[in-house]
Scaffold this motif. Structure first.
Motif, PDB file in Angstrom:
ATOM      1  N   ARG A   1       3.631   8.635  -4.938  1.00 24.69           N
ATOM      2  CA  ARG A   1       2.645   9.362  -4.119  1.00 24.69           C
ATOM      3  C   ARG A   1       3.160   9.560  -2.697  1.00 24.69           C
ATOM      4  O   ARG A   1       2.986  10.626  -2.109  1.00 24.69           O
ATOM      5  CB  ARG A   1       1.312   8.625  -4.079  1.00 24.69           C
ATOM      6  CG  ARG A   1       0.539   8.731  -5.378  1.00 24.69           C
ATOM      7  CD  ARG A   1      -0.802   8.057  -5.299  1.00 24.69           C
ATOM      8  NE  ARG A   1      -1.641   8.670  -4.279  1.00 24.69           N
ATOM      9  CZ  ARG A   1      -2.695   8.081  -3.735  1.00 24.69           C
ATOM     10  NH1 ARG A   1      -3.040   6.866  -4.119  1.00 24.69           N
ATOM     11  NH2 ARG A   1      -3.409   8.688  -2.831  1.00 24.69           N
ATOM     12  N   LEU A   2       3.778   8.541  -2.138  1.00 26.25           N
ATOM     13  CA  LEU A   2       4.301   8.647  -0.775  1.00 26.25           C
ATOM     14  C   LEU A   2       5.443   9.667  -0.700  1.00 26.25           C
ATOM     15  O   LEU A   2       5.532  10.441   0.253  1.00 26.25           O
ATOM     16  CB  LEU A   2       4.775   7.281  -0.279  1.00 26.25           C
ATOM     17  CG  LEU A   2       3.666   6.260  -0.034  1.00 26.25           C
ATOM     18  CD1 LEU A   2       4.251   4.882   0.230  1.00 26.25           C
ATOM     19  CD2 LEU A   2       2.768   6.697   1.117  1.00 26.25           C
ATOM     20  N   ARG A   3       6.294   9.679  -1.709  1.00 27.30           N
ATOM     21  CA  ARG A   3       7.406  10.639  -1.725  1.00 27.30           C
ATOM     22  C   ARG A   3       6.927  12.073  -1.925  1.00 27.30           C
ATOM     23  O   ARG A   3       7.573  13.015  -1.478  1.00 27.30           O
ATOM     24  CB  ARG A   3       8.385  10.275  -2.837  1.00 27.30           C
ATOM     25  CG  ARG A   3       9.230   9.065  -2.538  1.00 27.30           C
ATOM     26  CD  ARG A   3      10.240   8.799  -3.648  1.00 27.30           C
ATOM     27  NE  ARG A   3      11.001   7.608  -3.365  1.00 27.30           N
ATOM     28  CZ  ARG A   3      10.992   6.518  -4.131  1.00 27.30           C
ATOM     29  NH1 ARG A   3      10.279   6.490  -5.255  1.00 27.30           N
ATOM     30  NH2 ARG A   3      11.708   5.467  -3.792  1.00 27.30           N
TER      31      ARG A   3
ATOM     32  N   HIS B   1       2.670  -0.633 -10.301  1.00 25.61           N
ATOM     33  CA  HIS B   1       1.747  -0.294  -9.201  1.00 25.61           C
ATOM     34  C   HIS B   1       2.535   0.256  -8.008  1.00 25.61           C
ATOM     35  O   HIS B   1       2.206   1.296  -7.456  1.00 25.61           O
ATOM     36  CB  HIS B   1       0.937  -1.527  -8.794  1.00 25.61           C
ATOM     37  CG  HIS B   1       0.137  -1.318  -7.560  1.00 25.61           C
ATOM     38  ND1 HIS B   1      -1.029  -0.599  -7.572  1.00 25.61           N
ATOM     39  CD2 HIS B   1       0.337  -1.728  -6.284  1.00 25.61           C
ATOM     40  CE1 HIS B   1      -1.510  -0.552  -6.345  1.00 25.61           C
ATOM     41  NE2 HIS B   1      -0.708  -1.234  -5.538  1.00 25.61           N
ATOM     42  N   TRP B   2       3.571  -0.495  -7.616  1.00 30.93           N
ATOM     43  CA  TRP B   2       4.351  -0.051  -6.458  1.00 30.93           C
ATOM     44  C   TRP B   2       5.077   1.254  -6.756  1.00 30.93           C
ATOM     45  O   TRP B   2       5.163   2.138  -5.902  1.00 30.93           O
ATOM     46  CB  TRP B   2       5.347  -1.125  -6.024  1.00 30.93           C
ATOM     47  CG  TRP B   2       6.163  -0.645  -4.879  1.00 30.93           C
ATOM     48  CD1 TRP B   2       7.499  -0.376  -4.864  1.00 30.93           C
ATOM     49  CD2 TRP B   2       5.692  -0.314  -3.571  1.00 30.93           C
ATOM     50  NE1 TRP B   2       7.895   0.095  -3.632  1.00 30.93           N
ATOM     51  CE2 TRP B   2       6.793   0.142  -2.810  1.00 30.93           C
ATOM     52  CE3 TRP B   2       4.447  -0.350  -2.962  1.00 30.93           C
ATOM     53  CZ2 TRP B   2       6.687   0.547  -1.493  1.00 30.93           C
ATOM     54  CZ3 TRP B   2       4.343   0.052  -1.635  1.00 30.93           C
ATOM     55  CH2 TRP B   2       5.451   0.493  -0.919  1.00 30.93           C
ATOM     56  N   SER B   3       5.556   1.430  -7.947  1.00 33.27           N
ATOM     57  CA  SER B   3       6.249   2.662  -8.315  1.00 33.27           C
ATOM     58  C   SER B   3       5.323   3.857  -8.184  1.00 33.27           C
ATOM     59  O   SER B   3       5.726   4.913  -7.680  1.00 33.27           O
ATOM     60  CB  SER B   3       6.794   2.573  -9.741  1.00 33.27           C
ATOM     61  OG  SER B   3       7.792   1.582  -9.805  1.00 33.27           O
ATOM     62  N   LYS B   4       4.080   3.700  -8.619  1.00 35.44           N
ATOM     63  CA  LYS B   4       3.114   4.797  -8.500  1.00 35.44           C
ATOM     64  C   LYS B   4       2.830   5.103  -7.030  1.00 35.44           C
ATOM     65  O   LYS B   4       2.737   6.261  -6.629  1.00 35.44           O
ATOM     66  CB  LYS B   4       1.807   4.440  -9.213  1.00 35.44           C
ATOM     67  CG  LYS B   4       1.895   4.508 -10.709  1.00 35.44           C
ATOM     68  CD  LYS B   4       0.564   4.136 -11.326  1.00 35.44           C
ATOM     69  CE  LYS B   4       0.662   4.075 -12.833  1.00 35.44           C
ATOM     70  NZ  LYS B   4      -0.601   3.636 -13.449  1.00 35.44           N
ATOM     71  N   LYS B   5       2.689   4.058  -6.236  1.00 37.94           N
ATOM     72  CA  LYS B   5       2.406   4.263  -4.821  1.00 37.94           C
ATOM     73  C   LYS B   5       3.587   4.969  -4.144  1.00 37.94           C
ATOM     74  O   LYS B   5       3.410   5.896  -3.356  1.00 37.94           O
ATOM     75  CB  LYS B   5       2.110   2.936  -4.128  1.00 37.94           C
ATOM     76  CG  LYS B   5       1.618   3.109  -2.700  1.00 37.94           C
ATOM     77  CD  LYS B   5       1.275   1.792  -2.054  1.00 37.94           C
ATOM     78  CE  LYS B   5      -0.095   1.339  -2.484  1.00 37.94           C
ATOM     79  NZ  LYS B   5      -0.563   0.159  -1.726  1.00 37.94           N
ATOM     80  N   MET B   6       4.803   4.538  -4.455  1.00 41.31           N
ATOM     81  CA  MET B   6       5.985   5.182  -3.870  1.00 41.31           C
ATOM     82  C   MET B   6       6.076   6.637  -4.301  1.00 41.31           C
ATOM     83  O   MET B   6       6.449   7.508  -3.506  1.00 41.31           O
ATOM     84  CB  MET B   6       7.268   4.448  -4.262  1.00 41.31           C
ATOM     85  CG  MET B   6       7.776   3.421  -3.290  1.00 41.31           C
ATOM     86  SD  MET B   6       7.813   3.897  -1.564  1.00 41.31           S
ATOM     87  CE  MET B   6       9.311   4.852  -1.476  1.00 41.31           C
TER      88      MET B   6
ATOM     89  N   ARG C   1       4.232  13.488  -0.760  1.00 46.88           N
ATOM     90  CA  ARG C   1       3.430  14.042   0.330  1.00 46.88           C
ATOM     91  C   ARG C   1       4.094  15.292   0.911  1.00 46.88           C
ATOM     92  O   ARG C   1       5.302  15.349   1.061  1.00 46.88           O
ATOM     93  CB  ARG C   1       3.266  13.015   1.450  1.00 46.88           C
ATOM     94  CG  ARG C   1       2.447  11.830   1.041  1.00 46.88           C
ATOM     95  CD  ARG C   1       2.337  10.821   2.171  1.00 46.88           C
ATOM     96  NE  ARG C   1       1.460  11.360   3.199  1.00 46.88           N
ATOM     97  CZ  ARG C   1       1.639  11.160   4.500  1.00 46.88           C
ATOM     98  NH1 ARG C   1       2.655  10.455   4.930  1.00 46.88           N
ATOM     99  NH2 ARG C   1       0.809  11.675   5.370  1.00 46.88           N
TER     100      ARG C   1
ATOM    101  N   THR D   1      -1.864   9.404   9.495  1.00 46.12           N
ATOM    102  CA  THR D   1      -2.142   8.044   9.068  1.00 46.12           C
ATOM    103  C   THR D   1      -3.411   7.558   9.750  1.00 46.12           C
ATOM    104  O   THR D   1      -3.871   8.154  10.721  1.00 46.12           O
ATOM    105  CB  THR D   1      -0.975   7.103   9.426  1.00 46.12           C
ATOM    106  OG1 THR D   1      -0.782   7.134  10.839  1.00 46.12           O
ATOM    107  CG2 THR D   1       0.281   7.508   8.707  1.00 46.12           C
TER     108      THR D   1
END
Length: 195
Positions: free
Chosen positions: A28-30, A21-26, A32, A187
């Protein structure tokens, strides 16, 4: 005698970092894209006036339609086409300069590269106001070809030439556009799903 229960300990930090989960979120954040701000320059006052007049006329016809309780009259559709034509003329006459936000370390380095003199610092300047604006404009400017591919853009010398040759208000607008790209906040503090 009941079995002794061991306290549950938090998972190791490395395991949490590998969590899917966190890997997917990171990821997405990277991924942007950096925010951009565009300055539109149009010297054709007639093109601007045509857009303004067509927009005003369209607003009038939409009010007439609303008062008559109808969707869209022939006049409204004709005026929409006139507005689109005026906007196309404006776009053809205008020049757009797009500026992209710089990653924080790059912007910080740029500011450090152009520190204010003691006198400028006493006046409250955070950077050298004579040299920093052109450097920021050059660093933040994004130029694309007709297919949207990035191409070489404005040099620091080009930026300084424009800053020196344009009237003060337009020179300020050019720097402000490059600086505005650095200030865009995308944000939000909105909490979704909470009622």
């Amino acid at each position: 005698m009941p079995a002794e229960t061991k306290p549950v300990s938090a998972p190791p930090a490395k395991a949490v970092g590998r969590d899917a989960h966190w890997s997917k979120k990171m990821a997405r954040l990277r991924a942007r894209q950096l925010p951009e701000h565009t300055l539109v320059i149009c010297d054709d006052q007639e093109a601007k006036a045509r857009v303004d007049a067509a927009a005003l006329e369209l607003s009038r016809w939409r009010m007439v339609d609303a008062e008559a309780g109808r969707e869209s009259s022939e006049e409204t559709r004709r005026t929409e086409q006139e507005l689109q034509s005026a906007q196309a003329g404006f776009k053809a006459a205008a020049v757009e300069l797009t500026f992209r936000a710089l990653p924080r370390p790059i912007l910080d380095g740029l500011i450090k590269r152009f520190p204010p003199s003691e006198a400028q610092a006493e006046d409250g300047d955070a950077w050298d106001p004579e040299r920093f604006p052109a450097a920021l404009i050059e660093a933040a400017h994004v130029e694309r070809d007709d297919r949207g591919n990035a191409v070489e853009g404005m040099s620091e010398e080009d930026a300084q030439e424009l800053l020196d040759s344009w009237p003060v208000a337009e020179s300020n607008a050019l720097f402000a556009a490059a600086w505005q790209a650095q200030q865009i906040v995308r944000t939000s503090t909105v909490e979704l799903g909470k009622g």
